[in-house]
Design a protein around this motif. Structure first.
Motif, PDB file in Angstrom:
ATOM      1  N   LYS A 280       6.444  -0.670   6.100  1.00  0.00           N
ATOM      2  CA  LYS A 280       5.754  -0.986   4.853  1.00  0.00           C
ATOM      3  C   LYS A 280       4.533  -1.848   5.156  1.00  0.00           C
ATOM      4  CE  LYS A 280       9.994  -0.658   2.136  1.00  0.00           C
ATOM      5  NZ  LYS A 280      10.920  -1.323   1.186  1.00  0.00           N
ATOM      6  N   ILE A 281       3.412  -1.467   4.558  1.00  0.00           N
ATOM      7  CA  ILE A 281       2.141  -2.135   4.833  1.00  0.00           C
ATOM      8  C   ILE A 281       1.662  -2.837   3.566  1.00  0.00           C
ATOM      9  CG2 ILE A 281      -0.234  -1.834   5.626  1.00  0.00           C
ATOM     10  CD1 ILE A 281       0.678   0.660   7.113  1.00  0.00           C
ATOM     11  N   PHE A 282       1.272  -4.101   3.729  1.00  0.00           N
ATOM     12  CA  PHE A 282       0.841  -4.939   2.611  1.00  0.00           C
ATOM     13  C   PHE A 282      -0.566  -5.474   2.879  1.00  0.00           C
ATOM     14  CE2 PHE A 282       5.408  -5.090   3.002  1.00  0.00           C
ATOM     15  CZ  PHE A 282       5.892  -5.048   1.695  1.00  0.00           C
ATOM     16  N   THR A 283      -1.274  -5.810   1.799  1.00  0.00           N
ATOM     17  CA  THR A 283      -2.617  -6.365   1.942  1.00  0.00           C
ATOM     18  C   THR A 283      -2.948  -7.259   0.760  1.00  0.00           C
ATOM     19  OG1 THR A 283      -4.953  -5.818   2.329  1.00  0.00           O
ATOM     20  CG2 THR A 283      -3.753  -4.454   0.744  1.00  0.00           C
ATOM     21  N   ARG A 284      -3.965  -8.084   0.944  1.00  0.00           N
ATOM     22  CA  ARG A 284      -4.587  -8.802  -0.165  1.00  0.00           C
ATOM     23  C   ARG A 284      -6.016  -8.288  -0.264  1.00  0.00           C
ATOM     24  NH1 ARG A 284      -2.500 -14.888   1.277  1.00  0.00           N
ATOM     25  NH2 ARG A 284      -3.347 -14.216   3.278  1.00  0.00           N
ATOM     26  N   ASP A 285      -6.148  -7.173  -0.971  1.00  0.00           N
ATOM     27  CA  ASP A 285      -7.448  -6.550  -1.220  1.00  0.00           C
ATOM     28  C   ASP A 285      -8.204  -6.263   0.075  1.00  0.00           C
ATOM     29  OD1 ASP A 285      -9.301  -5.437  -2.974  1.00  0.00           O
ATOM     30  OD2 ASP A 285     -10.483  -7.284  -3.059  1.00  0.00           O
ATOM     31  N   TYR A 286      -7.483  -5.884   1.100  1.00  0.00           N
ATOM     32  CA  TYR A 286      -8.046  -5.483   2.396  1.00  0.00           C
ATOM     33  C   TYR A 286      -8.848  -6.590   3.074  1.00  0.00           C
ATOM     34  CZ  TYR A 286      -6.174  -0.949   1.417  1.00  0.00           C
ATOM     35  OH  TYR A 286      -5.296   0.076   1.151  1.00  0.00           O
ATOM     36  N   THR A 287      -8.464  -7.839   2.774  1.00  0.00           N
ATOM     37  CA  THR A 287      -8.998  -8.961   3.551  1.00  0.00           C
ATOM     38  C   THR A 287      -8.063  -9.297   4.705  1.00  0.00           C
ATOM     39  OG1 THR A 287      -7.912 -10.542   2.065  1.00  0.00           O
ATOM     40  CG2 THR A 287     -10.215  -9.953   1.589  1.00  0.00           C
TER      41      THR A 287
ATOM     42  N   ILE B 213       0.874  -1.174   0.000  1.00  0.00           N
ATOM     43  CA  ILE B 213       0.000   0.000   0.000  1.00  0.00           C
ATOM     44  C   ILE B 213       0.912   1.224   0.000  1.00  0.00           C
ATOM     45  CG2 ILE B 213      -1.922   1.178   1.115  1.00  0.00           C
ATOM     46  CD1 ILE B 213      -2.550  -1.408   2.600  1.00  0.00           C
ATOM     47  N   PRO B 214       1.221   1.784  -1.159  1.00  0.00           N
ATOM     48  CA  PRO B 214       2.266   2.817  -1.240  1.00  0.00           C
ATOM     49  C   PRO B 214       1.934   4.091  -0.477  1.00  0.00           C
ATOM     50  CG  PRO B 214       1.119   2.584  -3.343  1.00  0.00           C
ATOM     51  CD  PRO B 214       0.666   1.451  -2.481  1.00  0.00           C
ATOM     52  N   GLU B 215       0.655   4.490  -0.467  1.00  0.00           N
ATOM     53  CA  GLU B 215       0.304   5.745   0.189  1.00  0.00           C
ATOM     54  C   GLU B 215       0.415   5.668   1.710  1.00  0.00           C
ATOM     55  OE1 GLU B 215      -3.685   3.656  -0.724  1.00  0.00           O
ATOM     56  OE2 GLU B 215      -1.667   3.849  -1.582  1.00  0.00           O
TER      57      GLU B 215
END
Length: 249
Positions: free
Chosen positions: A192-199, A183-185
Motif C-alpha cells: 500500500k502506497i501513501f502520500t501527502r499530495d506527492y510531496t 493511492i488506491p490505483e
C-alpha cells in the motif's frame, strides 16, 4: 430566473473549489521537486531508433513519457530500470519489455497486441527456469510508470529516503493511514502506497495475515522526512543520512 442565478452561482463556487487533478507526469515532477512543465526526456531521434529496434511504435502514453521524463536517471535508472535507447531489445513471449527489476528477477512488459492502445496495461514476468509467467501488474502504463518512479524514489532517487525490512507496529501503520492519503490505483493488499499530495511517499509491505513487514519512504524535503521518521519510529535497515555522515567523515 432566481433559480437559474442560484444554479449558476453554485457552479461558480464549485469551480473555485475544485482544481484540475494532476496527471501522472506532474505527480512525478512534484515528488521529485521538478518544474511542472520541465522536460528531461529523450530526443525524437533516440525514440525513433528504439522503435526501429522493436519494429513497433510506442503507445501514446509511453512515448510521451520517454519524451518528457524518460531520461531522468533518478526517476528511471537508480534502482529498477526503464528500457533505454542504448539497450538491446528482444520481444519475450509476445511482450515488449519496458522495465527491468534491479537484479533482473522481474521484467515488466506490454503485450505487442496492446501496443496500439494509448494507455495499455503492463504485465510482470516472474520468470523461472521452468516457466515464463506473465501477470497483470497495472491496468494502465501511466499508473505503472508512476509506481516505478515512487519505488525508485524510495531506493535512492529521492534526496531523503529510508527502508525498514522488519515488522512495523500496527499503531504506526494506523498513524500512516490517518496522516497520509492512500493511492488506491497503485495499492494492492500486500503493498500500500501513501502520500501527502506527492510531496512525500510511504510504501508499506504486508504479509498474508495483514501484518506490515516493511516500509519504504522518501521525499525531497528534509522537514517532511523528519516527520516521517517521527511517525515511523523504527529501527531502519537503511537511512540516507548514513551516506551523508560517511561523506562528512
Amino acid at each position: 430566473m432566481g433559480r437559474r442565478f442560484y444554479f449558476a452561482a453554485e457552479l461558480t463556487i464549485l469551480g473555485t473549489v475544485k482544481s484540475k487533478p494532476m496527471d501522472y507526469l506532474n505527480k512525478i515532477r512534484k515528488l521529485f521537486a521538478l518544474e511542472q512543465d520541465g522536460i528531461d526526456g529523450y530526443s525524437e531521434l533516440e525514440i525513433q531508433k528504439l522503435e526501429e529496434k522493436i519494429n513497433f511504435v510506442f503507445p501514446k502514453t509511453l512515448r510521451t513519457y520517454y519524451q518528457t521524463l524518460g531520461a531522468n536517471s533518478n526517476i528511471n535508472y537508480c534502482y529498477n530500470r526503464l528500457l533505454s535507447p542504448e539497450d538491446d531489445v528482444t520481444l519475450l513471449d509476445g511482450y515488449l519489455p519496458i522495465y527491468e527489476e534491479n537484479q533482473a528477477v522481474v521484467t515488466w512488459g506490454i503485450k505487442t497486441t496492446d501496443l496500439s492502445l494509448d494507455n495499455p496495461p503492463v504485465y510482470a514476468n516472474y520468470d523461472t527456469a521452468y516457466d515464463s509467467d506473465w501477470e497483470l501488474e497495472k491496468a494502465h502504463v501511466s499508473d505503472f510508470l508512476l509506481m516505478m518512479a515512487i519505488y525508485n524514489g524510495t531506493f535512492g532517487g529521492l534526496r531523503y529516503y529510508a527502508n525498514c525490512l522488519h515488522t512495523i507496529p500496527s499503531t504506526m501503520v494506523t498513524a500512516v493511514e490517518s496522516g497520509w492519503e492512500l493511492i488506491p490505483e497503485l495499492s494492492v493488499d500486500n503493498q500500500k502506497i501513501f502520500t501527502r499530495d506527492y510531496t512525500d511517499v510511504i510504501s508499506l509491505s504486508f504479509d498474508g495475515n495483514g501484518v506490515c513487514q516493511g516500509a519504504f519512504v522518501g521525499t525531497m524535503d528534509p522537514q517532511l522526512f523528519d516527520n516521517i521518521l517521527e511517525v515511523l519510529d523504527v529501527d531502519w535497515s537503511y537511512i540516507s543520512f548514513e551516506d551523508e555522515d560517511e561523506d562528512e567523515d
